[in-house]
Design a protein around this motif. Structure first.
Motif, PDB file in Angstrom:
ATOM      1  N   ARG A   1      10.007  18.332 -42.842  1.00  0.00           N
ATOM      2  CA  ARG A   1       9.180  19.168 -43.723  1.00  0.00           C
ATOM      3  C   ARG A   1       9.070  20.594 -43.172  1.00  0.00           C
ATOM      4  O   ARG A   1       9.205  21.568 -43.914  1.00  0.00           O
ATOM      5  N   ALA A   2       8.835  20.719 -41.870  1.00  0.00           N
ATOM      6  CA  ALA A   2       8.712  22.040 -41.260  1.00  0.00           C
ATOM      7  C   ALA A   2      10.044  22.772 -41.284  1.00  0.00           C
ATOM      8  O   ALA A   2      10.099  23.985 -41.517  1.00  0.00           O
ATOM      9  N   GLY A   3      11.124  22.044 -41.033  1.00  0.00           N
ATOM     10  CA  GLY A   3      12.441  22.657 -41.067  1.00  0.00           C
ATOM     11  C   GLY A   3      12.776  23.194 -42.442  1.00  0.00           C
ATOM     12  O   GLY A   3      13.341  24.286 -42.581  1.00  0.00           O
ATOM     13  N   VAL A   4      12.424  22.443 -43.473  1.00  0.00           N
ATOM     14  CA  VAL A   4      12.657  22.885 -44.845  1.00  0.00           C
ATOM     15  C   VAL A   4      11.800  24.105 -45.154  1.00  0.00           C
ATOM     16  O   VAL A   4      12.264  25.064 -45.784  1.00  0.00           O
ATOM     17  N   ARG A   5      10.555  24.095 -44.691  1.00  0.00           N
ATOM     18  CA  ARG A   5       9.684  25.257 -44.928  1.00  0.00           C
ATOM     19  C   ARG A   5      10.252  26.500 -44.260  1.00  0.00           C
ATOM     20  O   ARG A   5      10.288  27.578 -44.861  1.00  0.00           O
ATOM     21  N   LEU A   6      10.726  26.360 -43.028  1.00  0.00           N
ATOM     22  CA  LEU A   6      11.294  27.512 -42.332  1.00  0.00           C
ATOM     23  C   LEU A   6      12.586  27.982 -42.984  1.00  0.00           C
ATOM     24  O   LEU A   6      12.883  29.182 -43.003  1.00  0.00           O
ATOM     25  N   ALA A   7      13.358  27.044 -43.507  1.00  0.00           N
ATOM     26  CA  ALA A   7      14.601  27.418 -44.192  1.00  0.00           C
ATOM     27  C   ALA A   7      14.302  28.306 -45.394  1.00  0.00           C
ATOM     28  O   ALA A   7      15.047  29.243 -45.689  1.00  0.00           O
ATOM     29  N   VAL A   8      13.204  28.017 -46.064  1.00  0.00           N
ATOM     30  CA  VAL A   8      12.819  28.785 -47.255  1.00  0.00           C
ATOM     31  C   VAL A   8      12.144  30.101 -46.861  1.00  0.00           C
ATOM     32  O   VAL A   8      12.320  31.128 -47.519  1.00  0.00           O
ATOM     33  N   GLU A   9      11.397  30.086 -45.742  1.00  0.00           N
ATOM     34  CA  GLU A   9      10.615  31.255 -45.325  1.00  0.00           C
ATOM     35  C   GLU A   9      11.304  32.036 -44.206  1.00  0.00           C
ATOM     36  O   GLU A   9      10.641  32.633 -43.363  1.00  0.00           O
ATOM     37  N   GLN A  10      12.623  32.075 -44.203  1.00  0.00           N
ATOM     38  CA  GLN A  10      13.336  32.701 -43.094  1.00  0.00           C
ATOM     39  C   GLN A  10      13.030  34.179 -42.952  1.00  0.00           C
ATOM     40  O   GLN A  10      13.000  34.711 -41.833  1.00  0.00           O
ATOM     41  N   GLY A  11      12.821  34.874 -44.059  1.00  0.00           N
ATOM     42  CA  GLY A  11      12.500  36.292 -43.973  1.00  0.00           C
ATOM     43  C   GLY A  11      11.215  36.515 -43.198  1.00  0.00           C
ATOM     44  O   GLY A  11      11.132  37.375 -42.317  1.00  0.00           O
TER      45      GLY A  11
END
Length: 208
Positions: free
Chosen positions: A100-110
């Motif tokens: 879940r955290a990895g997916v969130r970071l993938a989306v919030e990379q900026g």
């Protein structure tokens, strides 16, 4: 003496990674202070910096290793396995904090100061392997490009889970993934394959 020390180092790294995942998932990257992560992991600052050079380095590790503990099928088997796998991931996003955290970071990379497409490539390649197997089994329509559809599927899955998170904390995600497939399958599967494919949320749950 060396082996216990190595095992302890592995456990420490895992504890830091999980704590970081929990904090990133709960607060987002910007609000996830290193002190919060250290407190959650129960380790010293020195222990963290032995394994991770910075908060950015730790964020990248969570991003890249998001699927490390998932029990995904080893051998590609075609469309049914791809459908079941995406439903399984829907359930895992409800309970696996690293994913879940990895997916969130993938989306919030900026926001996180990261520009890393690696994890998207990973999922595109994993889905494409199933699509290539499906093509070999005669399950795909002639006009379907497996590489192209793999990217479409990753993008569609990402958008679906994001909307589900905002709407219900991903409570209804597996069912929403099933709806997604009900619209996607007629565009890629042959009539014969379509007749035997099953889009059943419980099949995804059974993979847990």
């Amino acid at each position: 003496m060396t082996r216990p020390r190595q095992e302890r180092a592995v456990r420490t790294r895992e504890a830091i990674l999980r704590a970081a995942a929990e904090v990133f998932d709960e607060f987002g990257y910007s609000a996830a202070g290193v002190s919060k992560i250290l407190q959650r992991a129960g380790v010293t600052q020195g222990a963290m910096y032995f394994h991770f050079k910075s908060k950015e380095d730790l964020g990248r590790a969570v991003l890249v290793e998001q699927a490390a503990a998932l029990a995904l099928p080893e051998a590609p088997a075609g469309l049914q396995q791809l459908i079941d796998m995406t439903l399984f991931l829907g359930f895992e996003l409800q309970r696996d904090v690293l994913l879940r955290a990895g997916v969130r970071l993938a989306v919030e990379q900026g926001e996180a100061g990261l520009r890393d497409f690696t994890v998207y490539h990973m999922w595109i390649d994993r889905f494409r392997a199933e699509l290539d197997a499906a093509d070999e089994r005669g399950e795909l329509l002639p006009q379907v490009d497996a590489a192209e559809f793999a990217r479409v599927l990753v993008a569609s899955f990402t958008g679906t889970q994001l909307m589900s998170d905002v709407e219900s904390g991903r409570e209804g995600l597996p069912a929403q993934i099933a709806v997604l497939w009900s619209y996607l399958l007629p565009g890629i599967a042959t009539p014969a394959a379509l007749a035997r494919l099953v889009v059943d949320v419980e099949r995804g749950r059974a993979m847990l």
